[in-house]
Design an enzyme around this catalytic site. Structure first.
Site, PDB file in Angstrom:
ATOM      1  N   GLU A  96       0.653  -1.309   0.037  1.00 51.23           N
ATOM      2  CA  GLU A  96       0.002  -0.002  -0.214  1.00 51.23           C
ATOM      3  C   GLU A  96       0.765   1.206  -0.069  1.00 51.23           C
ATOM      4  O   GLU A  96       0.393   2.101   0.832  1.00 51.23           O
ATOM      5  CB  GLU A  96      -0.904  -0.114   1.269  1.00 51.23           C
ATOM      6  N   GLU A 109      -6.111 -10.531  -1.386  1.00 52.65           N
ATOM      7  CA  GLU A 109      -7.151 -10.174  -0.145  1.00 52.65           C
ATOM      8  C   GLU A 109      -8.608 -10.259  -0.486  1.00 52.65           C
ATOM      9  O   GLU A 109      -9.156  -9.525  -0.270  1.00 52.65           O
ATOM     10  CB  GLU A 109      -6.855  -9.232   0.766  1.00 52.65           C
TER      11      GLU A 109
HETATM   12  C1  XIL Z   1      -6.604  -6.153   8.153  1.00 56.27           C
HETATM   13  C2  XIL Z   1      -6.832  -7.567   9.024  1.00 56.27           C
HETATM   14  O1  XIL Z   1      -7.721  -8.013   8.485  1.00 56.27           O
HETATM   15  C3  XIL Z   1      -7.550  -6.760  10.338  1.00 56.27           C
HETATM   16  O2  XIL Z   1      -7.393  -7.842  11.295  1.00 56.27           O
HETATM   17  C4  XIL Z   1      -6.569  -5.584  10.974  1.00 56.27           C
HETATM   18  O3  XIL Z   1      -7.094  -5.386  11.989  1.00 56.27           O
HETATM   19  C5  XIL Z   1      -6.233  -4.762  10.037  1.00 56.27           C
HETATM   20  O4  XIL Z   1      -5.685  -5.252   8.871  1.00 56.27           O
HETATM   21  N1  XIL Z   1      -5.076  -4.501   3.593  1.00 56.27           N
HETATM   22  C6  XIL Z   1      -4.112  -5.381   3.902  1.00 56.27           C
HETATM   23  C7  XIL Z   1      -4.417  -6.198   5.266  1.00 56.27           C
HETATM   24  O5  XIL Z   1      -2.796  -5.489   3.631  1.00 56.27           O
HETATM   25  O6  XIL Z   1      -3.184  -6.627   5.877  1.00 56.27           O
HETATM   26  C8  XIL Z   1      -5.254  -5.740   6.125  1.00 56.27           C
HETATM   27  O7  XIL Z   1      -5.863  -6.594   7.029  1.00 56.27           O
HETATM   28  C9  XIL Z   1      -6.775  -5.442   5.309  1.00 56.27           C
HETATM   29  C10 XIL Z   1      -6.137  -4.203   4.105  1.00 56.27           C
END
Ligand code: XIL
Length: 460
Positions: free
Chosen positions: A163, A271
């Protein structure tokens, strides 16, 4: 990572999967046309892909959770346990217990692991959030090196940087403490990761990069193109693909995946979740991946809706009670209908020279060493490549004269004597034997300015 490896991982998973193994194994070896797989992982493997999920370590004691995990998936991402705040809670004190538990759960069942993530503006430990400048750069690179070294050989792909691009119309980098250490922080992180774990695929991962027409997508695309043209070690791009009403799935998603792949990187959906879990949208995402030979896997961000970071959107493939949703059936059907990519879809990263076939006699052909330096204000990382000459070698010693003011702070994949002035470096147990014309890479980080380094190499 080659397709073959994704398949091999899945086969191993099947071998351990208990009652389902026989049926699924028969599917793998049936005469054409192949019978349909009955789980996400098996069906993806038949298409040369993996199907993964995010795993929260504390849920591994929930048998309803692990039953689905172990049955359906052949790739695992730690949902939070490999992030910077989890792995280095105090500077220089590393904590791997929760991550190791997930890695061991996965690998002991033949599942592979994606590493997530080495460098990110978010979920930093407090000590890092308050750092800046060369101290932060140095701390970040040390973190990348230490964590990638710890998991060396256990992680098939790393989200090295997560990101780093801004939302909106700029197409540029996101402001962050890491970005303020200099625009080259991303490539520095990739070089450190490659040096620490030469066998892992190294990915850039981001969200809202699905729509080909968006400035953010184009910004990431231009960075990857630039990295490939300059030899920055990047192997893959992860598309988080959190689809919702504000950033919906778009039909040019396939164009995005194929355009990135055309740069010479693998693409992975890392994701995936879809607000409302429309079966049709899930099907489209799977079809888009299968249409792109270098799209080598899909990971959903959780198992049941109740496991989702956005549980109220019910965006996943299983209900909170663990039953399959219509989106599950759509994904499985799309996987079973999909095409298998034609070989060769990838140009794999340089594999570490792990097992030379025989123990060679002392290398009369000698060795050569070259150094590439990634310099920033106040410090640098040197990646050293040792290449065997016309015969295989059993060990190597490299001498490097450092200019005054340069002090080594840490090193990987080599033993060191001296940290200033004349330094001497020798192989560690696993990288002394190098075949004729083959090479091995190691590196170190130092304060100060590298200048021009001219290493010497002698072989044994
Ligand atoms: C999220 C997790 O799912 C949560 O449990 C945590 O509180 C915050 O992070 N992008 C990403 C992930 O790369 O690491 C994130 O995961 C969601 C957005």
């Amino acid at each position: 990572m080659t397709r073959t490896k994704w398949k091999a991982a899945s086969r191993a998973a099947l071998a351990l999967a208990g009652a389902g193994a026989l049926a699924a194994g028969m599917a793998l070896f049936a005469t054409a046309p192949a019978a349909a797989g009955t789980t996400l992982g098996a069906s993806a493997a038949e298409k040369g892909r993996y199907f993964g999920t995010a795993v929260a370590g504390f849920k591994l004691s929930d048998s309803a959770y692990t039953t689905i995990l172990n049955r359906e998936f052949n790739m695992v991402t730690a949902e939070n346990e490999m992030k910077m705040n989890a792995t280095e809670p105090q500077q220089g004190q590393f904590s791997y217990g929760a991550a190791d538990q997930i890695v061991n759960h996965a690998r002991s069942r033949g599942m592979s692991v994606r590493g997530h993530t080495l460098a990110w503006h978010s979920q930093q430990p407090g000590w890092m959030e308050s750092m800046s400048g060369s101290a932060l750069r140095s701390a970040m690179l040390n973190h990348v090196t230490q964590v990638a070294t710890h998991f060396r050989g256990q992680v098939v792909a790393w989200d090295v940087v997560n990101e780093a691009f801004a939302d909106g119309s700029s197409g540029g980098r996101r402001d962050s403490n890491l970005q303020r250490t200099g625009n080259d922080w991303i490539e520095a992180a990739f070089r450190a990761a490659r040096a620490a774990d030469p066998g892992a695929k190294l990915c850039y991962n981001d969200y809202n990069t699905d729509n080909w027409t968006h400035a953010k997508t184009q910004g990431v695309y231009n960075m990857v193109r630039d990295f490939k043209s300059r030899g920055v070690p990047i192997d893959c791009v992860g598309f988080q693909s959190h689809f919702n009403n504000d950033s919906p799935y778009v039909s040019n998603y396939r164009t995005t995946l194929s355009s990135f792949a055309a740069l010479g990187v693998d693409v992975q959906i890392t994701e995936l979740d879809i607000q409302g879990a429309s079966a049709a949208t899930y099907r489209s995402v799977v079809e888009d991946c299968l249409a792109v030979p270098r799209c080598n896997g899909i990971t959903v961000w959780g198992i049941r809706d109740s496991d989702s970071w956005r549980a109220s959107q019910t965006p996943l493939l299983f209900n909170s009670n663990g039953s399959k949703k219509p989106a599950y059936d759509a994904v499985l059907a799309a996987l079973n209908n999909g095409t298998t990519p034609t070989d060769p879809p990838t140009d794999p990263p340089t594999d570490p020279p792990t097992d030379p076939p025989t123990t060679p006699p002392p290398g009369q052909g000698g060795c050569t060493a070259t150094v590439s330096v990634n310099q920033w204000t106040g410090g640098f990382v040197a990646t050293v490549k040792v290449t065997a000459g016309s015969s295989a070698i059993n060990g190597w010693t490299v001498g490097i004269a450092l200019p005054s003011g340069a002090t080594v702070t840490n090193a990987w994949n080599a033993n060191r004597s001296g940290s200033t002035g004349s330094t001497n470096w020798t192989n560690v147990a696993y990288n002394g034997q190098v075949g004729a014309g083959q090479f091995t890479e190691w590196g170190f980080q130092a304060n100060g300015t590298a200048g021009t380094l001219t290493p010497t190499c002698s072989a044994s």
